[in-house]
Design an enzyme around this catalytic site. Structure first.
Site, PDB file in Angstrom:
ATOM      1  N   GLU A  21     -15.331  -8.538 -40.924  1.00 25.90           N
ATOM      2  CA  GLU A  21     -14.823  -9.206 -39.722  1.00 25.90           C
ATOM      3  C   GLU A  21     -15.213 -10.679 -39.714  1.00 25.90           C
ATOM      4  O   GLU A  21     -14.466 -11.515 -39.219  1.00 25.90           O
ATOM      5  CB  GLU A  21     -15.373  -8.540 -38.456  1.00 25.90           C
ATOM      6  CG  GLU A  21     -14.878  -7.127 -38.224  1.00 25.90           C
ATOM      7  CD  GLU A  21     -15.467  -6.527 -36.980  1.00 25.90           C
ATOM      8  OE1 GLU A  21     -14.741  -6.451 -35.977  1.00 25.90           O
ATOM      9  OE2 GLU A  21     -16.660  -6.139 -36.996  1.00 25.90           O
ATOM     10  N   TYR A  53     -11.215 -28.570 -15.995  1.00 24.43           N
ATOM     11  CA  TYR A  53     -10.661 -27.617 -16.975  1.00 24.43           C
ATOM     12  C   TYR A  53     -10.901 -28.059 -18.416  1.00 24.43           C
ATOM     13  O   TYR A  53     -11.132 -27.233 -19.289  1.00 24.43           O
ATOM     14  CB  TYR A  53      -9.144 -27.496 -16.822  1.00 24.43           C
ATOM     15  CG  TYR A  53      -8.644 -26.877 -15.569  1.00 24.43           C
ATOM     16  CD1 TYR A  53      -8.954 -25.563 -15.243  1.00 24.43           C
ATOM     17  CD2 TYR A  53      -7.800 -27.582 -14.717  1.00 24.43           C
ATOM     18  CE1 TYR A  53      -8.461 -24.978 -14.107  1.00 24.43           C
ATOM     19  CE2 TYR A  53      -7.307 -27.007 -13.566  1.00 24.43           C
ATOM     20  CZ  TYR A  53      -7.637 -25.703 -13.265  1.00 24.43           C
ATOM     21  OH  TYR A  53      -7.144 -25.132 -12.134  1.00 24.43           O
ATOM     22  N   GLU A  72     -20.884  -9.916 -26.632  1.00 28.08           N
ATOM     23  CA  GLU A  72     -21.692 -10.207 -25.456  1.00 28.08           C
ATOM     24  C   GLU A  72     -22.515 -11.477 -25.659  1.00 28.08           C
ATOM     25  O   GLU A  72     -22.735 -12.250 -24.719  1.00 28.08           O
ATOM     26  CB  GLU A  72     -22.609  -9.028 -25.129  1.00 28.08           C
ATOM     27  CG  GLU A  72     -21.891  -7.820 -24.574  1.00 28.08           C
ATOM     28  CD  GLU A  72     -21.301  -6.892 -25.632  1.00 28.08           C
ATOM     29  OE1 GLU A  72     -21.059  -7.317 -26.784  1.00 28.08           O
ATOM     30  OE2 GLU A  72     -21.068  -5.711 -25.287  1.00 28.08           O
ATOM     31  N   LYS A  98     -10.951  -8.967 -27.821  1.00 30.06           N
ATOM     32  CA  LYS A  98     -10.769  -8.981 -29.276  1.00 30.06           C
ATOM     33  C   LYS A  98      -9.478  -8.239 -29.586  1.00 30.06           C
ATOM     34  O   LYS A  98      -9.358  -7.042 -29.328  1.00 30.06           O
ATOM     35  CB  LYS A  98     -11.959  -8.307 -29.955  1.00 30.06           C
ATOM     36  CG  LYS A  98     -11.917  -8.339 -31.463  1.00 30.06           C
ATOM     37  CD  LYS A  98     -13.196  -7.722 -32.001  1.00 30.06           C
ATOM     38  CE  LYS A  98     -13.338  -8.000 -33.471  1.00 30.06           C
ATOM     39  NZ  LYS A  98     -14.663  -7.622 -33.956  1.00 30.06           N
TER      40      LYS A  98
END
Length: 118
Positions: A21, A53, A72, A98
């Site tokens: 990954e 923003y 996390e 994800k």
């Protein structure tokens, strides 16, 4: 209470527990929402009276560039920086999605959310 949010900020990044990954990468969607009480006159049309923003996006973009094994950890890093940048916020929520996580069957996305309440 004023709420400011960015929704669906899309990044190609290399977060994931498995080594492949962190080599192959995947798409992620990030939502960040903050809430605060206007302590100054918001009608003065001044960017310093709200959450910018552009700065919010820059924080997300920079943290998404650092590969981590656990989402996390990424969300907490974003949240910590948002709280440090905008010390007047009362609430914040960071959600990372994800896309197409590596499971044996089709899954649209895995999702984690971290919340902050002052």
């Amino acid at each position: 209470m004023i709420k400011v949010a960015l929704e669906g900020a899309e990044f190609y990044a290399y977060h994931g527990f498995y080594p492949e990954e962190q080599v192959i990468g995947t798409r992620f969607l990030v939502d960040v929402q903050v809430g605060f009480t206007a302590e100054t006159d918001i009608e003065k049309d001044n960017l310093h009276n709200t959450v910018n923003y552009e700065i919010l996006y820059a924080i997300i973009e920079e943290e998404m560039k650092h590969p981590r094994k656990v989402l996390e950890t990424v969300a907490q890093a974003i949240l910590n920086r948002v709280k440090a940048q905008f010390i007047f916020i009362d609430t914040a929520e960071v959600t990372i999605k994800k896309q197409n996580p590596p499971f044996s069957g089709p899954i649209k996305q895995s999702v984690i959310t971290i919340c902050y309440n002052k």
